[in-house]
Structures are given as structure tokens and as C-alpha cells.
Motif scaffolding. Structure first.
Motif, mmCIF file in Angstrom:
data_model
loop_
_atom_site.group_PDB
_atom_site.id
_atom_site.type_symbol
_atom_site.label_atom_id
_atom_site.label_comp_id
_atom_site.label_asym_id
_atom_site.label_seq_id
_atom_site.Cartn_x
_atom_site.Cartn_y
_atom_site.Cartn_z
ATOM 1 N N GLY A 12 16.204 14.935 -10.279
ATOM 2 C CA GLY A 12 17.081 13.864 -10.727
ATOM 3 C C GLY A 12 16.915 13.411 -12.160
ATOM 4 N N SER A 43 17.679 13.232 -15.866
ATOM 5 C CA SER A 43 18.840 13.633 -16.668
ATOM 6 C C SER A 43 18.318 14.303 -17.931
ATOM 7 N N CYS A 49 24.939 17.777 -11.721
ATOM 8 C CA CYS A 49 24.475 16.622 -12.492
ATOM 9 C C CYS A 49 24.643 16.828 -13.993
#
Length: 184
Positions: free
Chosen positions: A19, A21, A96
Motif C-alpha cells: 500500500g 504510494s 494503485c
């Protein structure tokens, strides 16, 4: 030396899959996860972007090499590679990245640097088809590449139509597009 490189790439991909970024991913976090010092990373990569390019290229796997015998077969090979990642972390990482690529000109350029070699191969195959007379002389190469890759990418990324068979989808896409771009 190779072990440290591998550990750094793996740590980068693990952090992205968990997760992080692109913005929040730090050399410090990568170094800690890989069990190396920051200097070890900087000896191998000039900065985070260069490391990300290598990590994401690894995620994409080895670029397929067209045989050059048949435009159709070469396109099926290249379309089949679109959105196909051998690493299971890709399913968490790639979706993502899309918003980040759209938000940041730097991340957009990073993405372009990763995919341009693959696009170059497809351009070469299409240009060869035009040169041999298999494809129309007025072919819009860039639009044709979008027509070939778009359906495969959306299917692989979003499972847009669950009943489509991924095993034969590259052939179906190529054959349908070729119907419109072949010489008549």
C-alpha cells in the motif's frame, strides 16, 4: 552484490504491494526492508525513480520478442503480454499506480519510460506489416496500438467482462483489429 540488488527490488515491490504510494515510498523504508544501508541503494541507483523503473520492469517480466515471421503471430504475442504480470504482487500494485500516474507529470514520465520499449516493439511489427503490404499504407500506427492494447489491458486490470477467456482473448483482439487494417 546480486543478493543486495535482489533484496532491494523485492523490498520495493513488497512495500508497493502493501500500500505504499510512490510519493510515500522512501529510500529509508526500502533500505530497512531490504536489510541494507541507504548508501548500498544509492551505489546501484541514482535515486528513487531509477529504482522504481527497475522494480516495475521486474514486475512486468521479460519483454516478449516477436519472431518476425508473421505480423499476426507477433501481434498476438505482444497483445498477450499486455497487462500480464508474472508476479502476483502486480494485482495489488498496478491498479494503485494509475491514479498516481494521472496526478503527477513525473510519475507519468516514469510510466512512459517503463512501457515505451514494449510500444516500440509493437510499432516495429505494425510498420513491418505496412512495408510488406500486409497492412494498409495509410495505417495510423498509434491508434492501432491503442485498439490492440486497450481491450486487453481493461480485461486484465478490471476483469471487465468475466466471461471472456483470457487464453484466447489476444487472438480474438488481433484478428478483429486486423480485419479493419489489412490491405484490401
Amino acid at each position: 552484490m546480486l543478493r543486495a540488488d535482489e533484496a532491494i527490488i523485492e523490498a520495493t515491490l513488497d512495500l508497493l504491494a502493501e500500500g505504499s504510494s510512490i510519493e510515500t515510498l522512501s529510500i529509508e523504508a526500502i533500505a530497512a526492508r531490504a536489510g541494507v544501508g541507504k548508501a548500498t541503494i544509492y551505489r546501484r541507483w541514482p535515486g528513487k525513480d531509477a529504482l522504481l523503473i527497475d522494480a516495475l520492469r521486474r514486475l512486468k517480466g521479460i519483454q516478449p520478442q516477436p519472431a518476425g515471421h508473421s505480423v499476426r503471430d507477433d501481434l498476438v504475442l505482444l497483445v498477450g503480454a499486455v497487462g500480464h504480470n508474472i508476479d502476483p504482487r502486480a494485482a495489488k500494485i498496478m491498479p494503485c499506480l494509475v491514479p498516481e500516474v494521472n496526478r503527477s507529470p513525473d510519475h507519468f514520465q516514469l510510466y512512459q519510460n517503463i512501457i515505451e520499449p514494449r510500444r516500440k516493439l509493437m510499432r516495429e511489427v505494425l510498420r513491418r506489416g505496412v512495408a510488406t503490404g500486409e497492412l494498409r499504407a495509410d495505417l495510423d500506427i498509434e491508434l492501432t496500438m491503442a485498439l490492440l492494447t486497450g481491450p486487453m489491458l481493461i480485461q486484465r486490470l478490471l476483469r471487465w467482462h468475466p466471461e471472456l477467456d483470457d487464453r484466447i482473448l489476444p487472438e480474438r483482439i488481433v484478428d478483429n483489429v486486423l480485419d479493419g487494417i489489412r490491405t484490401r
